[in-house]
Design an enzyme around this catalytic site. Sequence first.
Site, PDB file in Angstrom:
ATOM      1  N   SER A 149      -3.365  -3.884  -1.870  1.00  0.00           N
ATOM      2  CA  SER A 149      -4.444  -3.424  -0.979  1.00  0.00           C
ATOM      3  C   SER A 149      -4.791  -1.991  -1.350  1.00  0.00           C
ATOM      4  CB  SER A 149      -3.971  -3.458   0.475  1.00  0.00           C
ATOM      5  OG  SER A 149      -4.818  -2.668   1.293  1.00  0.00           O
ATOM      6  N   TYR A 172       2.478  -1.816   6.793  1.00  0.00           N
ATOM      7  CA  TYR A 172       1.656  -2.626   5.885  1.00  0.00           C
ATOM      8  C   TYR A 172       1.288  -1.804   4.643  1.00  0.00           C
ATOM      9  CZ  TYR A 172      -2.407  -5.214   4.154  1.00  0.00           C
ATOM     10  OH  TYR A 172      -3.306  -5.891   3.356  1.00  0.00           O
TER      11      TYR A 172
HETATM   12  N1  LIG Z   1      -7.887  -9.260   4.705  1.00  0.00           N
HETATM   13  C1  LIG Z   1      -8.008  -8.055   4.184  1.00  0.00           C
HETATM   14  O1  LIG Z   1      -8.836  -7.221   4.626  1.00  0.00           O
HETATM   15  C2  LIG Z   1      -7.152  -7.647   3.023  1.00  0.00           C
HETATM   16  C3  LIG Z   1      -7.402  -6.419   2.411  1.00  0.00           C
HETATM   17  C4  LIG Z   1      -6.590  -6.025   1.361  1.00  0.00           C
HETATM   18  C5  LIG Z   1      -5.556  -6.837   0.939  1.00  0.00           C
HETATM   19  N2  LIG Z   1      -5.339  -8.022   1.556  1.00  0.00           N
HETATM   20  C6  LIG Z   1      -4.210  -8.832   1.081  1.00  0.00           C
HETATM   21  O2  LIG Z   1      -4.664 -10.069   0.581  1.00  0.00           O
HETATM   22  C7  LIG Z   1      -3.655 -11.063   0.821  1.00  0.00           C
HETATM   23  C8  LIG Z   1      -4.277 -12.235   1.576  1.00  0.00           C
HETATM   24  O3  LIG Z   1      -4.797 -11.742   2.808  1.00  0.00           O
HETATM   25  P1  LIG Z   1      -5.641 -12.632   3.824  1.00  0.00           P
HETATM   26  O4  LIG Z   1      -6.718 -11.772   4.329  1.00  0.00           O
HETATM   27  O5  LIG Z   1      -5.959 -13.946   3.213  1.00  0.00           O
HETATM   28  O6  LIG Z   1      -4.572 -12.790   4.982  1.00  0.00           O
HETATM   29  P2  LIG Z   1      -4.191 -14.085   5.834  1.00  0.00           P
HETATM   30  O7  LIG Z   1      -3.450 -13.576   7.027  1.00  0.00           O
HETATM   31  O8  LIG Z   1      -5.390 -14.939   6.053  1.00  0.00           O
HETATM   32  O9  LIG Z   1      -3.194 -14.826   4.848  1.00  0.00           O
HETATM   33  C9  LIG Z   1      -1.849 -14.441   4.713  1.00  0.00           C
HETATM   34  C10 LIG Z   1      -1.024 -15.705   4.734  1.00  0.00           C
HETATM   35  O10 LIG Z   1       0.355 -15.354   4.613  1.00  0.00           O
HETATM   36  C11 LIG Z   1       1.071 -16.308   5.367  1.00  0.00           C
HETATM   37  N3  LIG Z   1       2.405 -15.848   5.724  1.00  0.00           N
HETATM   38  C12 LIG Z   1       2.727 -14.848   6.592  1.00  0.00           C
HETATM   39  N4  LIG Z   1       4.063 -14.808   6.751  1.00  0.00           N
HETATM   40  C13 LIG Z   1       4.591 -15.788   5.963  1.00  0.00           C
HETATM   41  C14 LIG Z   1       5.907 -16.250   5.710  1.00  0.00           C
HETATM   42  N5  LIG Z   1       6.981 -15.708   6.309  1.00  0.00           N
HETATM   43  N6  LIG Z   1       6.083 -17.289   4.857  1.00  0.00           N
HETATM   44  C15 LIG Z   1       5.001 -17.874   4.260  1.00  0.00           C
HETATM   45  N7  LIG Z   1       3.733 -17.483   4.474  1.00  0.00           N
HETATM   46  C16 LIG Z   1       3.531 -16.460   5.316  1.00  0.00           C
HETATM   47  C17 LIG Z   1       0.220 -16.512   6.620  1.00  0.00           C
HETATM   48  O11 LIG Z   1       0.556 -17.726   7.296  1.00  0.00           O
HETATM   49  C18 LIG Z   1      -1.186 -16.489   6.048  1.00  0.00           C
HETATM   50  O12 LIG Z   1      -1.669 -17.802   5.788  1.00  0.00           O
HETATM   51  C19 LIG Z   1      -2.546 -10.364   1.595  1.00  0.00           C
HETATM   52  O13 LIG Z   1      -1.553  -9.950   0.705  1.00  0.00           O
HETATM   53  C20 LIG Z   1      -3.247  -9.178   2.185  1.00  0.00           C
HETATM   54  O14 LIG Z   1      -2.363  -8.135   2.458  1.00  0.00           O
HETATM   55  C21 LIG Z   1      -6.111  -8.463   2.573  1.00  0.00           C
END
Ligand SMILES: NC(=O)c1ccc[n+]([C@@H]2O[C@H](COP(=O)([O-])OP(=O)(O)OC[C@H]3O[C@@H](n4cnc5c(N)ncnc54)[C@H](O)[C@@H]3O)[C@@H](O)[C@H]2O)c1
Length: 260
Positions: A149, A172
């Site tokens: 991120s 985070y």
């Molecule tokens: N959404 C944003 O704005 C954003 C920005 C920068 C980076 N990211 C990164 O991108 C990636 C995907 O993000 P997203 O927006 O799709 O988030 P999301 O919350 O939709 O997806 C994350 C997934 O991780 C799973 N997860 C959480 N704990 C878990 C565990 N113990 N075992 C297995 N699975 C588990 C959740 O069930 C979820 O489906 C992440 O690494 C996030 O940090 C997201």
Amino acid sequence: MMTVPDFSSLDGRVVLVTGGAGHIGSAITEAFLAAGSSVMTADVCEPFSTNRHPDRYRHSVVDLGDNGAVHGLVDETMERFGRLDVVVTAASWMGTDETPGWNSSFAEQDEELWPEVLQVGVTSAFTLVKRAAPHLATSGGGSVVLLSSIYGFCGPQPAMYRDTGINNVAGYAASKGAVSQLARWLSTTLAPEVRVNSISPGGVFRDQDPTFVERYAERTPLGRMATEDDLIGPVLFLASDLSRYITGHDLVVDGGFSTW
Ligand SMILES: NC(=O)c1ccc[n+]([C@@H]2O[C@H](COP(=O)([O-])OP(=O)(O)OC[C@H]3O[C@@H](n4cnc5c(N)ncnc54)[C@H](O)[C@@H]3O)[C@@H](O)[C@H]2O)c1
């Protein structure tokens, strides 16, 4: 001579995606399937869509808090598909707006949540890549893409969050700094057989508070928050031979947010 279609082809590759039931994980999975890859997704939740190519897709409900289950995931992928070419880690423990001590002011953020955040975001990625490394090494195109991120390298701007009910969480951010560094560390350790890179997305639009969205867009040269689809090209680029001389890189996908 290799052509662009040769370099970009992901046909026949086997891809393991953690967080595959999440927003970005789902978009990535659909894209790999459309490109002809076989995909094993893993998540603590069931996927949004189960209407996918049954011969090239499998989902495993796995808690990445359990390192034994992480090993099992690699083994299951090998048993089902017989090879492993690409690992994408998109799982992240995000809490919810209702999780006490998570989406809170600095003083109220709860350090008791840090072990879970670090386990899902960082430790499980290390464990997974360690288990997958021998298979990736024999793939001929082994590639690892860790989702980090911009908050892995940027500090939050307090004015953007003021009176929106949204907070930027230190645990985070710290986990994401660790993810980007883990990618760098793994890239030299696993070279030359396996490439390892990270992607640092900016904030993805999810119907957040309109004031927050407006402020975010104003601070972004490309004038908007990200969408899940904005991550598809970068992930597939790093997974494919288009990026075959790139390793140890953090690809920032933030519409220019972090540029000024
Ligand atoms: N959404 C944003 O704005 C954003 C920005 C920068 C980076 N990211 C990164 O991108 C990636 C995907 O993000 P997203 O927006 O799709 O988030 P999301 O919350 O939709 O997806 C994350 C997934 O991780 C799973 N997860 C959480 N704990 C878990 C565990 N113990 N075992 C297995 N699975 C588990 C959740 O069930 C979820 O489906 C992440 O690494 C996030 O940090 C997201």
